[in-house]
Design a protein around this motif. Structure first.
Motif, short mmCIF file in Angstrom:
data_model
loop_
_atom_site.label_atom_id
_atom_site.label_comp_id
_atom_site.label_asym_id
_atom_site.label_seq_id
_atom_site.Cartn_x
_atom_site.Cartn_y
_atom_site.Cartn_z
N ALA A 381 -59.94 -30.75 -10.96
CA ALA A 381 -59.15 -30.83 -9.73
C ALA A 381 -60.08 -30.72 -8.54
O ALA A 381 -61.18 -30.15 -8.64
CB ALA A 381 -58.09 -29.74 -9.70
N ARG A 382 -59.64 -31.25 -7.41
CA ARG A 382 -60.37 -31.07 -6.15
C ARG A 382 -59.51 -30.19 -5.24
O ARG A 382 -58.28 -30.34 -5.19
CB ARG A 382 -60.66 -32.41 -5.48
N PHE A 389 -65.19 -25.57 0.02
CA PHE A 389 -65.58 -26.69 0.87
C PHE A 389 -64.67 -27.87 0.51
O PHE A 389 -64.16 -27.95 -0.60
CB PHE A 389 -67.06 -27.04 0.71
N ASP A 390 -64.45 -28.74 1.46
CA ASP A 390 -63.47 -29.82 1.30
C ASP A 390 -63.76 -30.66 0.06
O ASP A 390 -64.88 -31.18 -0.12
CB ASP A 390 -63.45 -30.72 2.54
N GLY A 391 -62.75 -30.80 -0.78
CA GLY A 391 -62.86 -31.62 -1.97
C GLY A 391 -63.68 -30.99 -3.09
O GLY A 391 -64.14 -31.71 -3.98
N LEU A 401 -55.49 -19.78 -3.62
CA LEU A 401 -55.01 -18.93 -2.55
C LEU A 401 -53.88 -19.62 -1.80
O LEU A 401 -53.69 -20.83 -1.91
CB LEU A 401 -56.15 -18.59 -1.59
N ASP A 402 -53.15 -18.82 -1.04
CA ASP A 402 -52.04 -19.37 -0.25
C ASP A 402 -52.55 -20.42 0.72
O ASP A 402 -53.53 -20.20 1.45
CB ASP A 402 -51.34 -18.24 0.52
N GLY A 403 -51.90 -21.59 0.72
CA GLY A 403 -52.26 -22.67 1.62
C GLY A 403 -53.25 -23.66 1.06
O GLY A 403 -53.58 -24.65 1.74
N ASP A 404 -53.74 -23.47 -0.16
CA ASP A 404 -54.68 -24.42 -0.75
C ASP A 404 -54.01 -25.77 -1.01
O ASP A 404 -52.82 -25.84 -1.32
CB ASP A 404 -55.25 -23.87 -2.07
N VAL A 405 -54.80 -26.83 -0.92
CA VAL A 405 -54.37 -28.18 -1.27
C VAL A 405 -55.19 -28.63 -2.47
O VAL A 405 -56.42 -28.51 -2.46
CB VAL A 405 -54.58 -29.17 -0.09
#
Length: 410
Positions: A381-382, A389-391, A401-405
């Motif tokens: 997964a990214r 760090f992004d991606g 964590l809360d708010g992760d994409v």
């Protein structure tokens, strides 16, 4: 009557050498001759120390055989853990069948096997639905969990449960100034941020109005709100009766929550932890009708002194709205809820409908929520969010964590 002196601590004192005690023995004794005094009492109590392996709250429990060890296998313990974590009736039934398959078959597990078989029968009948023919089933007594968490509303008659439920969720459940308005579970969704908590209004609990199915109704719940009306003169007796009714059904209202201020979760009592069917419900007290109580802190202090309950408390009023705005943030924080957003490769993230897990759960847990087959084929997964760090490429065991994409790749 033969009286012996027991010098072995912590049972230092005296004991009678017969099977049916007729005296209560005092612990006072003569240091010179070692003779204990005995005094007659109305209650017939025996100070004989309990036998090894037997725990009894009754002083006159008598002689019993030592408990036989169960010697449970790792496979059984894994199935038991899955049962405790299951939120759905089908998942609990599958876990129970696995527990019955893996449990060692000997005399030490006879009672546990019987309990498992009984629960399998009850869940099978529940999932099968009402029988055909003349016998018809009533409304459902178990509510399928939805939202970030299922919260059960518990209280004595006329404690204000239904009115508070209607205020928080906007439900049209019947509300009245008379007791036992609620007869069956009434679900509703309480919004907070971009998620919802499912509040289930349950019938009031009292010795005069037994609810046979209350234990099954509480199985999917993640926590409970215990409503206490301090304006009622009989509130102490009502709450203690409610706690006693639940305890008889192996349901324990805990003071600890998944996320505590101290940063750790207290362990349940050993006796409760050893019982796979003992339900531990984190519980918050809601002091209803707070706008009608003068000297609320003093009243709460007296209530705690008389009941021994030390649960966290929030003063609320459904009529004036006092304290209602604090409930959502409190549940969000203490239940350690984390909102996880997903995105498809090459597309923006869907920030409108997050999946909810508990802080510390992993990418694999989110994959199971998206689709149960996705977790088996997940390669990596990214992740975007705080602490990454992004991606960043991660595996299925990576905590979120809360708010992760996250972007899942199979």
């Amino acid at each position: 009557v033969v009286v012996c002196l027991v010098r072995q601590p912590p049972f230092e004192g005296v004991r009678l050498v017969f099977f049916r005690p007729i005296f209560r023995l005092s612990a006072a004794r003569s240091s010179e001759c070692g003779v204990a005094r005995c005094t007659t009492q109305t209650e017939l109590l025996c100070l004989r120390p309990p036998r090894r392996g037997i725990k009894s709250e009754k002083p006159n429990a008598g002689y019993t055989e030592d408990a036989m060890p169960a010697n449970l296998s790792p496979e059984y313990k894994a199935a038991e853990g899955a049962f405790r974590a299951a939120r759905d009736s089908k998942e609990r039934l599958a876990s129970l069948r696995e527990m019955l398959r893996t449990i060692p078959k000997h005399k030490g597990t006879d009672h546990l096997q019987a309990d498992i078989k009984t629960r399998i029968k009850e869940l099978t009948e529940e999932l099968a639905g009402p029988k055909k023919g003349g016998a018809r089933g009533g409304p459902a007594t178990v509510v399928h969990p939805e939202g970030a968490a299922q919260i059960a509303l518990l209280g004595a008659p006329n404690s204000g449960k239904s009115l508070l439920h209607a205020k928080l969720t906007g439900s049209d459940a019947p509300v009245g100034p008379y007791p036992f308005t609620t007869q069956y579970p009434q679900p509703g969704m309480m919004p907070h941020l971009d998620i919802h908590f499912q509040l289930v209004d349950l019938p009031p609990l009292s010795p005069e109005h037994p609810v046979a199915w209350i234990a099954n109704a509480l199985q999917p719940a993640d926590a409970a709100l215990l409503l206490v009306d301090l304006t009622a003169p009989e509130c102490v007796d009502q709450v203690m009766a409610l706690v006693g009714i639940l305890s008889e059904r192996k349901i324990h209202l805990c003071e600890t929550w998944p996320a505590q201020d101290t940063g750790f979760e207290a362990e349940p009592e050993a006796e409760q932890a050893a019982d796979p069917f003992a339900l531990q419900l984190p519980t918050l007290m809601l002091l209803t009708k707070a706008d009608q109580i003068a000297g609320l802190d003093d009243e709460l202090g007296v209530f705690r002194e008389l009941t021994g309950l030390r649960h966290r408390a929030i003063a609320v009023s459904a009529a004036s709205g006092q304290g209602l705005e604090a409930l959502g943030p409190w549940l969000f924080e203490r239940l350690a809820v984390a909102r996880i957003y997903t995105k498809a490769p090459g597309r923006p993230a869907d920030m409108g409908r997050p999946f909810t897990i508990r802080r510390g759960q992993t990418v694999g847990d989110v994959a199971k929520l998206v689709h149960k087959d996705l977790a088996h084929g997940l390669r990596f997964a990214r992740v975007w969010g705080p602490g990454h760090f992004d991606g960043q490429q991660v595996g299925s065991g990576h905590p979120l964590l809360d708010g992760d994409v996250i972007e899942l790749h199979t």
